[in-house]
Design an enzyme around this catalytic site. Structure first.
Site, PDB file in Angstrom:
ATOM      1  N   GLN A 155       0.944  13.744  -3.543  1.00 56.46           N
ATOM      2  CA  GLN A 155       2.266  13.106  -3.659  1.00 56.46           C
ATOM      3  C   GLN A 155       2.868  13.262  -5.048  1.00 56.46           C
ATOM      4  OE1 GLN A 155       4.591  11.318  -1.561  1.00 56.46           O
ATOM      5  NE2 GLN A 155       3.477  12.816  -0.384  1.00 56.46           N
TER       6      GLN A 155
ATOM      7  N   HIS B 227       1.788   4.886  -0.732  1.00 57.60           N
ATOM      8  CA  HIS B 227       1.187   5.631   0.380  1.00 57.60           C
ATOM      9  C   HIS B 227      -0.255   5.184   0.540  1.00 57.60           C
ATOM     10  CE1 HIS B 227       3.820   9.034   1.549  1.00 57.60           C
ATOM     11  NE2 HIS B 227       4.291   8.934   0.334  1.00 57.60           N
TER      12      HIS B 227
ATOM     13  N   HIS C 181       7.466   3.889  -4.172  1.00 56.95           N
ATOM     14  CA  HIS C 181       6.838   3.673  -2.870  1.00 56.95           C
ATOM     15  C   HIS C 181       5.319   3.782  -2.951  1.00 56.95           C
ATOM     16  CE1 HIS C 181       7.492   8.063  -2.859  1.00 56.95           C
ATOM     17  NE2 HIS C 181       6.526   8.148  -1.971  1.00 56.95           N
TER      18      HIS C 181
ATOM     19  N   TYR D 119      -2.115  15.496   1.812  1.00 55.94           N
ATOM     20  CA  TYR D 119      -0.719  15.117   1.644  1.00 55.94           C
ATOM     21  C   TYR D 119      -0.590  13.939   0.686  1.00 55.94           C
ATOM     22  CZ  TYR D 119       3.838  13.114   2.775  1.00 55.94           C
ATOM     23  OH  TYR D 119       5.100  12.566   2.692  1.00 55.94           O
TER      24      TYR D 119
END
Length: 134
Positions: free
Chosen positions: A131, A66, A64, A127
């Site tokens: 990751q 971000h 994924h 955040y």
């Protein structure tokens, strides 16, 4: 000390529109590896700059992506993400032919987007930065 909000402007609007965006490869396959991840970062940065958007923070995980992005509200987050996913899919599948045999298309049609308003910008940046350590 907290970051002061920095506003941008176009001909009609003064704005600060920051979004946390996440999207995945088709079937959440772990294909963002072996150089694909680094090339993807470059492509996304180029698309953002071309569209007068800013990537504040970015992390590519094996399954994924971000992003923390600042986008002109008149252009829209949906157009930015569509362009990022479309351009990166085309270029990555040309440059890494093994992607074509792993999945029929690189990205799913969906993505997650959230305005950054409830959490401080520093919280969201931290955040995203962390990751890979989760």
């Amino acid at each position: 000390m907290k970051n002061l909000i920095q506003y941008k402007s176009n001909k009609n609007v003064v704005y600060s529109c920051k979004y946390h965006v996440v999207w995945c490869p088709k079937y959440r396959r772990k294909v963002l590896i072996d150089g694909v991840d680094e090339r993807l970062k470059v492509i996304l940065q180029e698309v953002a700059e071309k569209l007068d958007s800013e990537i504040i923070e970015m992390e590519i995980m094996e399954d994924h992506v971000h992003l923390l992005v600042d986008v002109d509200p008149q252009f829209g987050i949906n157009k930015l993400i569509k362009k990022m996913k479309g351009t990166s899919s085309r270029l990555l599948r040309e440059e890494f032919p093994w992607l074509k045999s792993r999945i029929p298309s690189l990205w799913t049609n969906s993505y997650f987007v959230s305005t950054v308003g409830g959490a401080t910008l520093d919280t969201v940046k931290l955040y995203i930065e962390n990751q890979k350590n989760v």
